[in-house]
Motif scaffolding. Structure first.
Motif, PDB file in Angstrom:
ATOM      1  N   PRO A 196      39.648  41.670  51.975  1.00 16.27           N
ATOM      2  CA  PRO A 196      40.625  40.646  52.376  1.00 16.27           C
ATOM      3  C   PRO A 196      39.990  39.317  52.762  1.00 16.27           C
ATOM      4  N   ILE A 197      38.869  39.351  53.473  1.00 15.32           N
ATOM      5  CA  ILE A 197      38.244  38.095  53.891  1.00 15.32           C
ATOM      6  C   ILE A 197      37.659  37.341  52.698  1.00 15.32           C
ATOM      7  N   ASP A 198      37.108  38.076  51.727  1.00 12.21           N
ATOM      8  CA  ASP A 198      36.580  37.431  50.529  1.00 12.21           C
ATOM      9  C   ASP A 198      37.708  36.923  49.630  1.00 12.21           C
ATOM     10  N   PHE A 199      38.812  37.653  49.587  1.00 12.65           N
ATOM     11  CA  PHE A 199      39.959  37.206  48.793  1.00 12.65           C
ATOM     12  C   PHE A 199      40.548  35.929  49.378  1.00 12.65           C
ATOM     13  N   LEU A 200      40.592  35.844  50.696  1.00 11.40           N
ATOM     14  CA  LEU A 200      41.073  34.623  51.341  1.00 11.40           C
ATOM     15  C   LEU A 200      40.187  33.442  50.965  1.00 11.40           C
ATOM     16  N   GLY A 201      38.871  33.650  50.964  1.00  6.39           N
ATOM     17  CA  GLY A 201      37.954  32.602  50.547  1.00  6.39           C
ATOM     18  C   GLY A 201      38.133  32.232  49.088  1.00  6.39           C
TER      19      GLY A 201
ATOM     20  N   THR B 188      39.201  28.482  47.653  1.00  6.88           N
ATOM     21  CA  THR B 188      38.336  27.765  46.714  1.00  6.88           C
ATOM     22  C   THR B 188      39.025  27.470  45.394  1.00  6.88           C
ATOM     23  N   ASN B 189      39.757  28.443  44.864  1.00  5.23           N
ATOM     24  CA  ASN B 189      40.289  28.334  43.509  1.00  5.23           C
ATOM     25  C   ASN B 189      41.773  27.984  43.437  1.00  5.23           C
ATOM     26  N   TYR B 190      42.554  28.396  44.414  1.00  6.47           N
ATOM     27  CA  TYR B 190      43.996  28.144  44.405  1.00  6.47           C
ATOM     28  C   TYR B 190      44.440  27.715  45.804  1.00  6.47           C
ATOM     29  N   PRO B 191      43.983  26.550  46.266  1.00  3.43           N
ATOM     30  CA  PRO B 191      44.222  26.145  47.655  1.00  3.43           C
ATOM     31  C   PRO B 191      45.689  25.973  48.020  1.00  3.43           C
ATOM     32  N   ASP B 192      46.554  25.744  47.029  1.00  2.00           N
ATOM     33  CA  ASP B 192      47.974  25.608  47.356  1.00  2.00           C
ATOM     34  C   ASP B 192      48.516  26.869  48.028  1.00  2.00           C
ATOM     35  N   ILE B 193      48.029  28.026  47.636  1.00  2.84           N
ATOM     36  CA  ILE B 193      48.570  29.267  48.197  1.00  2.84           C
ATOM     37  C   ILE B 193      48.286  29.369  49.692  1.00  2.84           C
ATOM     38  N   PRO B 194      47.032  29.239  50.156  1.00  2.45           N
ATOM     39  CA  PRO B 194      46.825  29.324  51.603  1.00  2.45           C
ATOM     40  C   PRO B 194      47.231  28.068  52.376  1.00  2.45           C
ATOM     41  N   ASN B 195      47.311  26.911  51.698  1.00  4.07           N
ATOM     42  CA  ASN B 195      47.544  25.660  52.416  1.00  4.07           C
ATOM     43  C   ASN B 195      49.006  25.241  52.489  1.00  4.07           C
ATOM     44  N   ARG B 196      49.834  25.702  51.564  1.00  5.99           N
ATOM     45  CA  ARG B 196      51.214  25.208  51.519  1.00  5.99           C
ATOM     46  C   ARG B 196      52.247  26.253  51.937  1.00  5.99           C
ATOM     47  N   ILE B 197      51.813  27.449  52.235  1.00  8.32           N
ATOM     48  CA  ILE B 197      52.762  28.466  52.704  1.00  8.32           C
ATOM     49  C   ILE B 197      52.405  28.844  54.130  1.00  8.32           C
ATOM     50  N   SER B 198      53.342  29.430  54.835  1.00 11.53           N
ATOM     51  CA  SER B 198      53.105  29.815  56.224  1.00 11.53           C
ATOM     52  C   SER B 198      52.144  30.989  56.305  1.00 11.53           C
ATOM     53  N   SER B 199      51.505  31.139  57.455  1.00 12.10           N
ATOM     54  CA  SER B 199      50.598  32.273  57.669  1.00 12.10           C
ATOM     55  C   SER B 199      51.340  33.595  57.540  1.00 12.10           C
ATOM     56  N   GLN B 200      52.594  33.605  57.963  1.00 10.58           N
ATOM     57  CA  GLN B 200      53.393  34.829  57.866  1.00 10.58           C
ATOM     58  C   GLN B 200      53.608  35.226  56.406  1.00 10.58           C
TER      59      GLN B 200
ATOM     60  N   HIS C   8      46.018  33.058  34.911  1.00  7.37           N
ATOM     61  CA  HIS C   8      45.722  32.849  36.332  1.00  7.37           C
ATOM     62  C   HIS C   8      46.370  33.923  37.206  1.00  7.37           C
ATOM     63  N   TYR C   9      47.553  34.374  36.799  1.00  4.51           N
ATOM     64  CA  TYR C   9      48.221  35.441  37.542  1.00  4.51           C
ATOM     65  C   TYR C   9      47.353  36.694  37.586  1.00  4.51           C
ATOM     66  N   PHE C  10      46.855  37.127  36.422  1.00  2.00           N
ATOM     67  CA  PHE C  10      46.029  38.332  36.383  1.00  2.00           C
ATOM     68  C   PHE C  10      44.682  38.113  37.056  1.00  2.00           C
ATOM     69  N   GLU C  11      44.153  36.914  36.970  1.00  6.09           N
ATOM     70  CA  GLU C  11      42.897  36.634  37.661  1.00  6.09           C
ATOM     71  C   GLU C  11      43.060  36.806  39.170  1.00  6.09           C
ATOM     72  N   ILE C  12      44.138  36.267  39.708  1.00  8.31           N
ATOM     73  CA  ILE C  12      44.384  36.405  41.144  1.00  8.31           C
ATOM     74  C   ILE C  12      44.628  37.862  41.518  1.00  8.31           C
ATOM     75  N   ARG C  13      45.449  38.551  40.757  1.00  7.04           N
ATOM     76  CA  ARG C  13      45.731  39.949  41.055  1.00  7.04           C
ATOM     77  C   ARG C  13      44.470  40.810  40.960  1.00  7.04           C
ATOM     78  N   ASN C  14      43.639  40.565  39.968  1.00  8.35           N
ATOM     79  CA  ASN C  14      42.406  41.338  39.826  1.00  8.35           C
ATOM     80  C   ASN C  14      41.463  41.100  40.998  1.00  8.35           C
ATOM     81  N   ASN C  15      41.356  39.856  41.430  1.00  9.69           N
ATOM     82  CA  ASN C  15      40.500  39.561  42.579  1.00  9.69           C
ATOM     83  C   ASN C  15      41.082  40.130  43.871  1.00  9.69           C
ATOM     84  N   PHE C  16      42.401  40.172  43.954  1.00  7.74           N
ATOM     85  CA  PHE C  16      43.043  40.786  45.112  1.00  7.74           C
ATOM     86  C   PHE C  16      42.648  42.257  45.243  1.00  7.74           C
TER      87      PHE C  16
END
Length: 203
Positions: free
Chosen positions: A156-161, A165-177, A143-151
């Motif tokens: 940026p806007i597609d990576f955020l999406g 979709t796939n790892y909601p904890d990252i955008p939902n549980r950390i601050s925007s900063q 999963h680490y390499f999958e995320i890094r490869n997609n990054f």
């Protein structure tokens, strides 16, 4: 560890499928692991610490900070109780080097600490535990390499999406900063991306 504690019950639920054929390992876990509670912003693994341990996140979330040139902090990864819940201190555990990474709690958190020496003993004595650990580390890297490869591959806007979709904890549980730092953006630019993404989804 108190085997009747909520922390133990969650740990047992987490790994019981792998260890059901090696019941003897549970007594080893009770006797040779440590429950650690941390407050928000408290350090689990410090920079330049020689820490030959693996941690399982039972509750909470952590950020992983790579320190370069001895002074510069770079936010590079996250660990959550629902995903990426194995924290291997790779520098010390695999290379016997002082840690380049600092692991800090993002929220009140609980982990179970396992010493390298005991893990190596369990791997030789309990095949189910060895299989559990190997599978968890392999899945972690997948999963680490999958995320890094997609990054690297997505805008940026597609990576955020992709994260939503796939790892909601990252955008939902950390601050925007922190999310902006992880994505290599300024908080202002990330805010614009979110608004643009929202506008596209409503169109």
């Amino acid at each position: 560890m108190n085997r009747d504690s909520r922390t133990y019950r969650r740990l047992q639920s987490r790994i019981k499928t792998s260890l059901k054929k090696s019941s003897g390992v549970w007594q080893e876990i009770f006797e040779h692991s440590q429950e650690i509670e941390l407050d928000r912003a408290e350090t689990l693994v410090d920079h330049l610490e020689l820490n030959k341990c693996v941690y399982i996140v039972i509750n909470g979330a952590f950020e992983c900070i790579l320190k370069t040139n001895g002074t510069t902090d770079n936010l590079v990864w996250f660990f959550f109780d629902s995903c990426f819940d194995i924290i291997p201190n790779m520098d010390s555990y695999y290379k016997n080097h002082a840690a380049k990474y600092k692991i800090v709690a993002l929220e009140p958190s609980t982990v179970i600490k396992f010493e390298m020496e005991k893990i190596e003993h369990w791997q030789g004595s309990f095949q189910a535990f060895e299989g559990f650990l190997k599978n968890e580390i392999i899945e972690w890297f997948f999963h680490y390499f999958e995320i890094r490869n997609n990054f690297l591959a997505l805008s940026p806007i597609d990576f955020l999406g992709y994260l939503e979709t796939n790892y909601p904890d990252i955008p939902n549980r950390i601050s925007s900063q922190k999310l902006a730092s992880f994505m290599g953006l300024t908080p202002e630019w990330l805010s614009k991306l979110k608004k643009r993404k929202q506008s596209k989804s409503m169109a």
